[in-house]
Design an enzyme around this catalytic site. Structure first.
Site, short mmCIF file in Angstrom:
data_model
loop_
_atom_site.label_atom_id
_atom_site.label_comp_id
_atom_site.label_asym_id
_atom_site.label_seq_id
_atom_site.Cartn_x
_atom_site.Cartn_y
_atom_site.Cartn_z
N ARG A 138 -10.28 -26.39 15.89
CA ARG A 138 -9.30 -27.47 16.10
C ARG A 138 -8.88 -27.47 17.57
O ARG A 138 -8.38 -26.46 18.07
CB ARG A 138 -8.09 -27.25 15.19
CG ARG A 138 -6.98 -28.24 15.41
CD ARG A 138 -5.86 -28.11 14.38
NE ARG A 138 -4.85 -29.10 14.66
CZ ARG A 138 -3.63 -28.83 15.11
NH1 ARG A 138 -3.21 -27.59 15.28
NH2 ARG A 138 -2.79 -29.81 15.39
N HIS A 183 -1.43 -33.97 21.29
CA HIS A 183 -0.76 -32.68 21.12
C HIS A 183 0.24 -32.51 22.26
O HIS A 183 -0.02 -31.78 23.21
CB HIS A 183 -1.80 -31.55 21.09
CG HIS A 183 -1.28 -30.25 20.56
ND1 HIS A 183 -1.86 -29.58 19.49
CD2 HIS A 183 -0.23 -29.48 20.94
CE1 HIS A 183 -1.20 -28.46 19.25
NE2 HIS A 183 -0.21 -28.37 20.12
N GLU A 229 2.46 -32.26 15.15
CA GLU A 229 3.89 -31.95 15.06
C GLU A 229 4.81 -33.01 15.68
O GLU A 229 5.70 -32.68 16.48
CB GLU A 229 4.19 -30.60 15.72
CG GLU A 229 3.55 -29.43 15.03
CD GLU A 229 4.09 -28.08 15.50
OE1 GLU A 229 4.78 -28.04 16.53
OE2 GLU A 229 3.83 -27.08 14.81
N ASN A 372 1.39 -27.28 9.97
CA ASN A 372 1.54 -26.11 10.84
C ASN A 372 2.65 -25.28 10.23
O ASN A 372 3.83 -25.66 10.29
CB ASN A 372 1.91 -26.54 12.27
CG ASN A 372 0.75 -27.21 12.98
OD1 ASN A 372 -0.37 -27.26 12.46
ND2 ASN A 372 1.00 -27.71 14.17
N TYR A 374 4.51 -21.60 9.86
CA TYR A 374 4.66 -20.27 10.47
C TYR A 374 5.70 -19.41 9.76
O TYR A 374 5.65 -18.21 9.85
CB TYR A 374 5.12 -20.40 11.94
CG TYR A 374 4.07 -20.89 12.89
CD1 TYR A 374 3.77 -22.24 13.00
CD2 TYR A 374 3.38 -20.00 13.68
CE1 TYR A 374 2.81 -22.68 13.90
CE2 TYR A 374 2.41 -20.43 14.58
CZ TYR A 374 2.13 -21.77 14.68
OH TYR A 374 1.17 -22.21 15.56
N GLU A 445 -2.20 -24.82 11.53
CA GLU A 445 -1.77 -23.71 12.39
C GLU A 445 -1.03 -22.68 11.55
O GLU A 445 -0.25 -23.03 10.66
CB GLU A 445 -0.81 -24.17 13.50
CG GLU A 445 -1.46 -24.95 14.61
CD GLU A 445 -0.47 -25.32 15.72
OE1 GLU A 445 0.51 -24.58 15.95
OE2 GLU A 445 -0.71 -26.37 16.33
C1 NOJ Z 1 2.91 -25.36 17.31
C2 NOJ Z 1 2.26 -26.13 18.39
O1 NOJ Z 1 1.39 -27.08 17.84
C3 NOJ Z 1 1.55 -25.29 19.41
O2 NOJ Z 1 1.29 -26.07 20.52
C4 NOJ Z 1 2.37 -24.07 19.74
O3 NOJ Z 1 1.81 -23.33 20.78
C5 NOJ Z 1 2.49 -23.24 18.49
N1 NOJ Z 1 3.15 -23.99 17.46
C6 NOJ Z 1 3.24 -21.93 18.68
O4 NOJ Z 1 4.54 -22.19 19.04
#
Ligand code: NOJ
Length: 553
Positions: A138, A183, A229, A372, A374, A445
């Site tokens: 990606r 992005h 995002e 994404n 986390y 992500e």
């Molecule tokens: C989301 C973002 O898409 C990416 O650009 C960023 O580096 C990562 N999270 C980590 O923060």
């Protein structure tokens, strides 16, 4: 990378149960069908956490638990790695100008002029990517490399040639390109003209850019995402400040660029949603039948757990999710309106969709959703009781909290407020699948951050990242076993890179990068991922790598 052997006995993800602490909440959550699906996921997760504690050797996850066509990859973005900021006809982008004129806004005062120098070193980078055993990559296309001055300037042939080389090399290596059109970056000229996403004229600019990319690369690219995002970036651009054009107002802050935090994020979002719809329509009308690809959108998704069983906190968790993912996904996937919770709280600050916009949205439904993901946090209500509202969730009248009764929701990462909560991935996917009627999901992500000033040994022997990835992939496998419609997973990120306002002070890479020499060094996590993908071994068996004890002890 050297061959390695089975990692499972010694790499144990620290899956701390958000699950075991929340039976009462599950009952309240099960009112709505999406919440019910999510809650079921959590309930089973509790059992898994207990099992894991009893039998650590049984933990772990196998590539064979996923369908062969499942995509496993790594993700990057253009501004964060490419460098070559004014080379071969590229125009200035918003981040070029922001980092040069406002170095104080970046933690280490640095910029992406060189970054990983990937523009020149991409061949080697694709080799190390291939060595991981991935079947997808990606990456994003720098808008200012293709259209240095937007729609009214010409197409930069050298920029197109760079991405052609990248795509062709990937395909030669058997790696599927998974391409993000936007992005966080845009040509500076457009940012100046439209104040980024605030002026409606940006829609036509973006649609033109998307069209140029579909025409140039769509014969080989079959998976497109329009935006990365947008739900996060609009907050940092227009609500909290920090990202160019750095707009905000109280209670969120006082930004250099001025702004109106109560209104601008929603205007920008509205333009992004309509830009997405215009790009999808162009793809459907002119390219999809012939090229046979799919277009999706990627949103940031935290999982919100109610802080307590109180009705207010349960509603706060629900509301936080409405302001997080549904803000963009409801209009795009369900056709034509924002979630009710947003309308109720924001009133006339939230734009309304005109009949023409609704018509376009009907053609703009995404073929898939990228998440994404986390972390997870607890959601505390701020309607019935007062909180500091100048925060990420403040617009939803929610406060995100990392602890309940003195116990953290998960292990720490370098990024404040981001905890390791792998078991939250499953309910997050279930929630999206339920709400958006089984639309395919990609985890676009997922990754673990370290501070750059961590010792070199810990940076390379990154057992915490190994445990993080193994934990999240374990719960991904669970979600699939429980019926989730997930098609792929991408680690953030291949290489340490320019981490936006953190500059180079924070690292997420599978590969460590020395930014003075551009040397790439595989971390244990790279070896683990390779072992997982190829069945080829364990990161803990490397002679040259001292045993890291922190995460295992
Ligand atoms: C989301 C973002 O898409 C990416 O650009 C960023 O580096 C990562 N999270 C980590 O923060």
């Amino acid at each position: 990378m050297p061959r390695t052997s089975n990692p499972r006995a010694r790499t144990r993800p620290r899956a701390r149960g958000i699950a075991s602490r929340r039976q009462g909440q599950e009952r309240s959550q099960s009112k709505g069908s999406e919440m019910a699906a999510a809650a079921r996921g959590i309930g089973v997760a509790a059992a898994l956490a207990v099992l894991a504690a009893l039998a650590p050797a049984a933990r772990g996850v196998d590539r064979a638990e996923f369908p062969p066509e499942f995509l496993f990859g790594a993700a990057t973005s253009a501004y964060q790695i490419e460098g070559a900021y004014l080379e071969d006809g590229k125009g200035l982008c918003n981040w070029d100008v922001f980092t040069h004129t406002r170095p104080g806004a970046i933690r280490d005062g640095r910029n992406g002029d060189v970054a990983d120098d990937h523009y020149h070193l991409y061949m080697g980078d694709l080799e190390i990517l291939q060595s991981l055993g991935v079947n997808a990559y990606r990456f994003s296309i720098a808008w200012a490399r293709i259209l240095p001055r937007g729609r009214l300037g010409g197409v930069n042939a050298d920029g197109v040639a760079f991405y052609n080389r990248l795509i062709d090399t990937l395909l030669q290596k058997g790696i599927q390109p998974f391409v993000t059109l936007n992005h966080f970056d845009m040509p500076r000229e457009l940012e100046a003209r439209y104040v980024g996403w605030l002026g409606a004229g940006i829609r036509e600019e973006y649609a033109y850019f998307a069209d140029v990319c579909f025409a140039a690369f769509g014969d080989r690219v079959k998976l497109w995402t329009t935006f990365n995002e947008p739900n996060l970036v609009t907050k940092f651009q227009y609500m909290l400040g920090g990202y160019p054009p750095d707009h905000c107002s109280p209670p969120f802050g006082n930004c250099n660029g001025g702004g109106n935090s109560l209104r601008e994020p929603y205007v920008a979002a509205h333009n992004i949603i309509m830009s997405h719809a215009a790009a999808v329509r162009a793809y459907r009308d002119r390219y999809q039948a012939q090229q046979g690809g799919a277009v999706g959108i990627v949103v940031a998704m935290k999982w919100y757990e109610p802080l307590t069983n109180a009705t207010e906190d349960v509603a706060a968790a629900r509301r936080a999710q409405a302001f997080e993912t549904e803000w963009f996904l409801d209009p795009i996937m369900l056709g034509g309106d924002y979630p009710r919770a947003m309308r109720e709280l924001l009133g006339s600050n939230l734009p309304t969709f005109t009949p023409e916009e609704q018509e376009l949205l009907r053609h703009g439904r995404a073929d898939f959703i990228g998440l994404n993901h986390y972390t997870a946090v607890y959601a505390k209500d701020c309607i019935a009781s007062p909180c500091d509202l100048g925060t990420y969730e403040g617009n939803a009248l929610v406060l995100a909290v990392g602890e309940r009764d003195g116990v953290k929701i998960g292990g720490d990462t370098a990024l404040n407020g981001f905890y390791v909560v792998p078991e939250a991935l499953e309910p997050a996917i279930m929630y999206i699948n339920a709400r958006y009627k089984d639309t395919p999901v990609y985890i676009t992500e997922n990754g673990f951050s370290q501070w750059s000033d961590t010792s070199r040994e810990e940076l390379i022997n990154d057992m915490e990242r190994v445990n993080y990835l193994q934990g999240y992939i374990t719960y991904l496998a669970r979600a699939i076993r429980n019926g989730a419609n997930v098609r792929g997973y991408f680690v953030w990120t291949l290489l340490d890179n320019f981490e936006w306002t953190f500059g180079y002070s924070m690292r997420y890479g599978l590969y460590h990068v020395d930014f003075d020499t551009q040397e790439r060094t595989p971390r244990k996590s790279a070896r683990w991922y390779q072992g997982f993908l190829t069945g080829d071994g364990s990161p803990t068996d490397q002679d040259e790598a001292p045993q890291a004890l922190r995460a295992d002890s």
